[in-house]
Design an enzyme around this catalytic site. Structure first.
Site, PDB file in Angstrom:
ATOM      1  N   GLU A  63       1.446  54.794 116.749  1.00 57.40           N
ATOM      2  CA  GLU A  63       2.607  54.024 116.310  1.00 57.40           C
ATOM      3  C   GLU A  63       2.649  52.703 117.074  1.00 57.40           C
ATOM      4  O   GLU A  63       2.383  52.706 118.270  1.00 57.40           O
ATOM      5  CB  GLU A  63       3.925  54.779 116.556  1.00 57.40           C
ATOM      6  CG  GLU A  63       5.084  54.102 115.841  1.00 57.40           C
ATOM      7  CD  GLU A  63       6.448  54.778 116.061  1.00 57.40           C
ATOM      8  OE1 GLU A  63       6.578  55.608 116.968  1.00 57.40           O
ATOM      9  OE2 GLU A  63       7.355  54.449 115.307  1.00 57.40           O
ATOM     10  N   GLY A  66       7.594  55.863 126.424  1.00 60.86           N
ATOM     11  CA  GLY A  66       8.079  57.012 127.189  1.00 60.86           C
ATOM     12  C   GLY A  66       7.514  58.294 126.621  1.00 60.86           C
ATOM     13  O   GLY A  66       7.126  59.203 127.354  1.00 60.86           O
ATOM     14  N   ALA A  67       7.465  58.356 125.298  1.00 65.67           N
ATOM     15  CA  ALA A  67       6.937  59.533 124.614  1.00 65.67           C
ATOM     16  C   ALA A  67       6.680  59.164 123.165  1.00 65.67           C
ATOM     17  O   ALA A  67       7.185  58.152 122.680  1.00 65.67           O
ATOM     18  CB  ALA A  67       7.950  60.674 124.678  1.00 65.67           C
ATOM     19  N   ASN A  69       4.259  62.324 117.694  1.00 61.83           N
ATOM     20  CA  ASN A  69       3.204  62.778 116.779  1.00 61.83           C
ATOM     21  C   ASN A  69       3.541  64.162 116.231  1.00 61.83           C
ATOM     22  O   ASN A  69       3.949  65.052 116.977  1.00 61.83           O
ATOM     23  CB  ASN A  69       1.862  62.871 117.505  1.00 61.83           C
ATOM     24  CG  ASN A  69       1.580  61.656 118.323  1.00 61.83           C
ATOM     25  OD1 ASN A  69       1.497  60.568 117.797  1.00 61.83           O
ATOM     26  ND2 ASN A  69       1.476  61.837 119.642  1.00 61.83           N
ATOM     27  N   GLU A  78      12.303  63.263 120.783  1.00 62.15           N
ATOM     28  CA  GLU A  78      11.024  63.400 120.057  1.00 62.15           C
ATOM     29  C   GLU A  78      11.068  64.555 119.061  1.00 62.15           C
ATOM     30  O   GLU A  78      10.485  64.472 117.978  1.00 62.15           O
ATOM     31  CB  GLU A  78       9.852  63.579 121.029  1.00 62.15           C
ATOM     32  CG  GLU A  78       9.697  62.464 122.074  1.00 62.15           C
ATOM     33  CD  GLU A  78       9.755  61.060 121.508  1.00 62.15           C
ATOM     34  OE1 GLU A  78       9.397  60.868 120.329  1.00 62.15           O
ATOM     35  OE2 GLU A  78      10.190  60.136 122.240  1.00 62.15           O
TER      36      GLU A  78
HETATM   37  N1  BES Z   1       8.473  56.485 118.494  1.00 63.57           N
HETATM   38  C1  BES Z   1       8.760  56.221 119.848  1.00 63.57           C
HETATM   39  C2  BES Z   1       7.557  55.844 120.658  1.00 63.57           C
HETATM   40  C3  BES Z   1       7.105  54.430 120.488  1.00 63.57           C
HETATM   41  C4  BES Z   1       7.818  53.418 121.082  1.00 63.57           C
HETATM   42  C5  BES Z   1       5.961  54.130 119.812  1.00 63.57           C
HETATM   43  C6  BES Z   1       7.392  52.113 120.947  1.00 63.57           C
HETATM   44  C7  BES Z   1       5.543  52.839 119.658  1.00 63.57           C
HETATM   45  C8  BES Z   1       6.252  51.815 120.229  1.00 63.57           C
HETATM   46  C9  BES Z   1       9.403  57.448 120.512  1.00 63.57           C
HETATM   47  O1  BES Z   1      10.036  58.301 119.657  1.00 63.57           O
HETATM   48  C10 BES Z   1      10.447  56.925 121.430  1.00 63.57           C
HETATM   49  O2  BES Z   1      11.413  56.420 120.947  1.00 63.57           O
HETATM   50  N2  BES Z   1      10.255  57.031 122.735  1.00 63.57           N
HETATM   51  C11 BES Z   1      11.176  56.489 123.696  1.00 63.57           C
HETATM   52  C12 BES Z   1      11.850  57.557 124.469  1.00 63.57           C
HETATM   53  C13 BES Z   1      13.147  57.938 123.856  1.00 63.57           C
HETATM   54  C14 BES Z   1      13.801  59.073 124.605  1.00 63.57           C
HETATM   55  C15 BES Z   1      14.135  56.819 123.751  1.00 63.57           C
HETATM   56  C16 BES Z   1      10.372  55.626 124.635  1.00 63.57           C
HETATM   57  O3  BES Z   1       9.171  55.614 124.517  1.00 63.57           O
HETATM   58  O4  BES Z   1      10.981  54.949 125.446  1.00 63.57           O
HETATM   59 ZN    ZN Z   2      11.836  57.635 118.925  1.00 58.70          ZN
END
Ligand code: BES
Ligand code: ZN
Length: 881
Positions: free
Chosen positions: A144, A277-278, A281, A314
């Site tokens: 992503e 952060g995560a 997938n 997630e």
């Molecule tokens: N889909 C995102 C991960 C992501 C973020 C992919 C930016 C590509 C670009 C994931 O679901 C997400 O939102 N992760 C957050 C943590 C969440 C608890 C707010 C993150 O990565 O900070």
């Molecule tokens: Zn997210």
């Protein structure tokens, strides 16, 4: 028509053409973990739906040889080779030209390719870990938003859903995971081939593969879904907390969305090098170590909460995002805002004692801050190129998004909202949806004008401040765009107004649909005064009850007095106390209120019992102290004294040592209060911190410095300048080098640059760029830069910009280098200097962040000017201390 097709027409387009639609991918990948390369093949079943001699799909950084591409129509009757293969690098597309029009209907495209396991934490990349004392590489994917194309050629847009069947060839002693479970394994000496079950249809950005050496812990949901947490060998104990949360959360979401978890298994895995952060997938969620692992002895309460909310977020995506996917990146906020909101719902149900909906306000306040900039953007934004997507993973999509969902849920009622949501998920499962699709379903379910109400919030940037005045028993409400600069602006919203008068029993709600409105409330006021036994003159009205609306309120005249009275006499909920403080702070920053009145309001929070409100009081205090240091340095000592006195009550209640059986929130608050006191130079805190730090340095198992108070001790020790031997800095570095817990490493990194000695700040920043700090963590080193160190930091950023932009150049981490250093300044001259430096260095990935950061500097400058003009400020502070 086929004759009119030419290569040029595919260049510079936001989206791929739709004359051939992928249906199924058969992917074979063979990573070479030592050479950091991979080879692969993909067979894509496509449906040719229009006359075409071209196939256009995405590919980037892959080598595709001419002889390794062919296409065959249904039944493999005839194999066609493209007459021309073009890779258009700028657009990351692969264009195949065939000599004849392709047969309509199902066909198969076969492509062989090679690539590099890169170091940039995107596409198919390598992450480094220690195993038996040796460095090893693991292979990980992060697709992503638009990086699946760096691993295999594909139609890399969320709306091209297809099924995926994956085969991996890996060393036979390694663990290899993908979205689906393994159905067959063939071991051949020291390599093995793993065949994975075919997935349901899904978007390319959710495909995942991880190959490395791991341990795991496992459990099952009530439905018998196997859930595992994978982590580095020997650390599986640290996965237990997340595992427990995951199992509970899956059970909860199954009820909430009224659809079972869609896949046969769920794996969650900690990756040592990870940009976000995560990542959600499908069936294989990847995490930073800090967001998944919890160590009983060395993780803090805040770490625990982070793990629970990230897991909740997630897993929400498994339904909201993965099963139902946004049609295009313009609707990213649907995914992210929604998952953010739902994660609080899950945390609240599993850990009610965390009072997470109160904390929600502190977390979403950065949405309000960002959206108060002229350089903000509407929630729904046009995306014309893949490189524009990264920047919208911001506080608008996540936090304004989550706040709007909350506002709507409160307006429609929790039950009606949930029912409609469940039918939305059912209706769009295995498909894609736009923002409007959600509004339609909610409108059907509730009978309320959801679309017109919400369009005013998602298509327009910013939000209103509602100005309220009482005149002769009538309330006057006026809405206008709120800008942190204090400038006027245009905008009009449909605002769900809620208010309570004198008690939470006497409430009223309605939609404010025009610029201003007069409401007769004399009856409401009379009854609230008699019902609650308030003396006349002591009535109060709180608007935006429990802060569920995404707007601010400015109270005028007697309403302002009433609010003050309500706080001091304990009439208000924690959420409302929070809201009043934050609104007042924001209005003050925008020069709509003077600083003395904010400081005076802050005194009403002297005995504040609630974690979130006190934590916010600290945040506001930091900023006020920072601004005064630039505006009127002669007042610095007094203002610090004032803030210390405000925190005294909580500090005394909490002390340094955890109390037997104390609450999670007290544990977090202790850490924050002590960190603040250490930073503001409170002598007793300082001395105690140093004493405890030394005990910890001599014995890592001492009970004198549990994880919750470590940050405070680190801040104190780094702020204790001793030019001759750099004791604090060197000791912290020693701790950093010694620990293998990521949470501890980030805790230390975030303190290193808080030294008041610019030389140490400079050394800390250079350390951040060294090989001892993973690229994923460098930004933490910038988070605590001291006021004394900000000039040095800016100089450092300029000197290292070429290296930094090359290393972090293609992702959102780069934006953090800009925002954390630039936004700390408070003068127009500095803003101009920074703008000039970046004039020739701007790229699409940072342009929005840079503009926002510069606007913040100019807002600070404004604020400094108003503080300097505030004649009676010095006297006011003296009186308050
Ligand atoms: N889909 C995102 C991960 C992501 C973020 C992919 C930016 C590509 C670009 C994931 O679901 C997400 O939102 N992760 C957050 C943590 C969440 C608890 C707010 C993150 O990565 O900070
Ligand atoms: Zn997210």
């Amino acid at each position: 028509m086929a004759e009119s097709q030419n290569l040029e027409q595919f260049k510079g387009q936001a989206r791929l053409p739709k004359f051939a639609i992928p249906k199924r991918y058969d992917i074979f990948l063979k990573p070479d973990l030592d050479a950091c390369k991979f080879t692969g093949t993909v067979e894509i079943a496509v449906d040719v739906v229009e006359d075409t001699r071209f196939l256009v799909l995405n590919a980037a950084e892959l080598t595709v040889e001419n002889q390794s591409v062919w296409f065959s129509g249904h039944g493999y009757s005839e194999v066609l080779r493209p007459s021309e293969i073009t890779i258009v690098e700028n657009d990351e597309i692969l264009v195949l030209l065939f000599s004849d029009v392709l047969p309509h209907g199902e066909g198969f495209l076969w492509i062989g390719f090679e690539g590099t396991l890169n170091d940039r934490m995107k596409g198919f990349y390598r992450s480094v870990y220690k195993h038996n004392g040796e460095n090893k590489n693991m292979a990980v994917t992060q697709f992503e938003p638009a990086d699946a194309r760096r691993c295999f050629p594909c139609w890399d847009e969320p709306a091209f859903k297809a099924s995926f069947k994956i085969i991996l060839e890996v060393p036979s002693d390694h663990v290899a995971l993908s979205n689906m479970p393994v159905t067959k394994e063939e071991v051949n000496g020291n390599v093995k081939k793993l065949y994975y079950q075919e997935s349901p249809i899904m978007s390319t950005y959710l495909v995942a593969v991880v190959v490395g050496l791991f341990d795991f812990v496992e459990a099952s949901t009530t439905d018998g879904i196997n859930v595992r947490v994978y982590c580095q060998v020997g650390k599986s104990n640290q996965g237990k907390f997340a595992l427990d949360v995951a199992v509970k959360t899956l059970d909860l979401y199954k009820e909430y969305f009224a659809v079972p978890y869609p896949l046969p298994k769920l794996d969650m895995i900690a990756i040592p090098d990870f940009a976000a952060g995560a990542m959600e997938n499908y069936g294989l969620v990847t995490y930073r170590e800090t967001a998944l692992l919890y160590d009983e002895r060395h993780s803090a309460a805040a770490n625990k909460q982070r793990v629970a909310t990230v897991v909740g977020h997630e897993l929400a995506h498994q339904w909201f995002g993965n099963l139902v996917t946004m049609e295009w990146w313009t609707h990213l906020w649907l995914n992210e805002g929604f998952a953010t909101w739902v994660s609080y719902l899950a945390a609240d149900s599993i850990f009610p004692e965390w009072k997470i909906w109160t904390q929600f306000l502190d977390d979403t306040v950065s949405g309000l801050r960002l959206d108060a900039l002229a350089e903000s953007h509407p929630i729904e934004v046009d995306i014309n190129h893949a490189n524009e997507i990264d920047e919208i993973f911001d506080a608008i999509s996540y936090l304004k998004g989550a706040s709007l969902i909350r506002m709507l849920q409160c307006f429609l009622g929790a039950e009606c909202f949930q029912k409609s949501l469940a039918s939305y998920v059912k209706r769009f499962a295995y498909s894609n949806a736009k923002t409007e699709d959600l509004w339609n379903v909610l409108e059907e379910g509730s009978g309320e004008p959801v679309k017109i109400l919400m369009n005013s919030w998602t298509k327009q940037q910013g939000y209103p401040v509602v100005d309220v005045t009482l005149r002769d028993g009538k309330l006057e409400l006026k809405q206008s765009l709120f800008l942190a600069s204090g400038s006027p602006g245009v905008g009009e919203w449909i605002v769900p107004i809620t208010m309570c008068c004198g008690s939470y029993e006497t409430t009223k709600k309605f939609l404010l649909q025009t610029k201003s409105e007069l409401i007769n409330v004399s009856q409401l006021l009379d009854s609230s005064i008699t019902n609650t036994g308030e003396k006349a003159g002591c009535f109060w009205i709180k608007f935006n009850v429990d802060q569920t609306g995404f707007y601010r309120v400015k109270y005028n005249g007697e309403l302002e007095t009433g609010i003050r009275y309500a706080i001091e006499n304990n009439k208000l909920s924690a959420t409302d106390r929070f809201g009043i403080l934050d609104d007042s702070y924001a209005l003050c920053m925008a020069s709509k209120q003077n600083l003395s009145s904010l400081l005076s309001l802050m005194t009403a929070y002297r005995e504040e019992p609630e974690y979130t409100v006190t934590s916010h009081l600290i945040t506001v205090s930091y900023k006020v102290i920072y601004m005064i240091a630039d505006a009127s340095p002669e007042l610095s000592a007094d203002i610090k004294q004032f803030v210390i006195s405000l925190l005294q009550h909580s500090a005394e209640r909490l002390g340094w040592d955890p109390k037997e059986g104390e609450s999670h929130l007290d544990a977090m608050l202790r850490g924050e209060i002590l960190s603040a006191l250490a930073k503001f130079g409170h002598p007793a805190t300082h001395d105690e911190a140093l004493k405890r730090f030394n005990a910890f340095l001599n014995d890592r198992d001492t009970l004198l410095l549990p994880p919750d108070t470590r940050h405070a001790a680190y801040v104190a020790v780094i702020r204790a300048v001793d030019k001759t031997n750099k004791y604090g800095y060197d000791s912290l570095l020693k701790l950093y080098r010694e620990t293998d817990l990521s949470q501890e490493k980030t805790r230390i990194l975030s303190c290193l640059a808080s030294s008041p000695d610019p030389d140490i700040v400079s050394e800390a920043l250079n350390f951040v760029l060294s090989s001892e700090v993973r690229n994923q963590d460098a930004v933490f080193g910038l988070s605590g830069i001291s006021l004394e160190g900000r000039e040095v930091a800016w100089k450092w950023l300029k000197e290292n910009w070429d290296y930094i932009s090359k290393t972090w150049g293609s992702g959102f981490l780069l934006t953090r280098f800009v925002s954390s250093i630039v936004s700390s300044f408070t003068s127009d001259e500095k803003a101009n200097e920074i703008e000039a430096f970046f004039a020739t260095r701007i790229t699409p990935g940072i342009s929005r962040t840079l503009k926002q950061s510069l606007e913040r500097v100019r807002i600070n400058a404004n604020w400094v000017r108003s503080i300097r003009k505030e004649d009676s400020l010095a006297t006011a502070i003296k009186e308050l201390v």
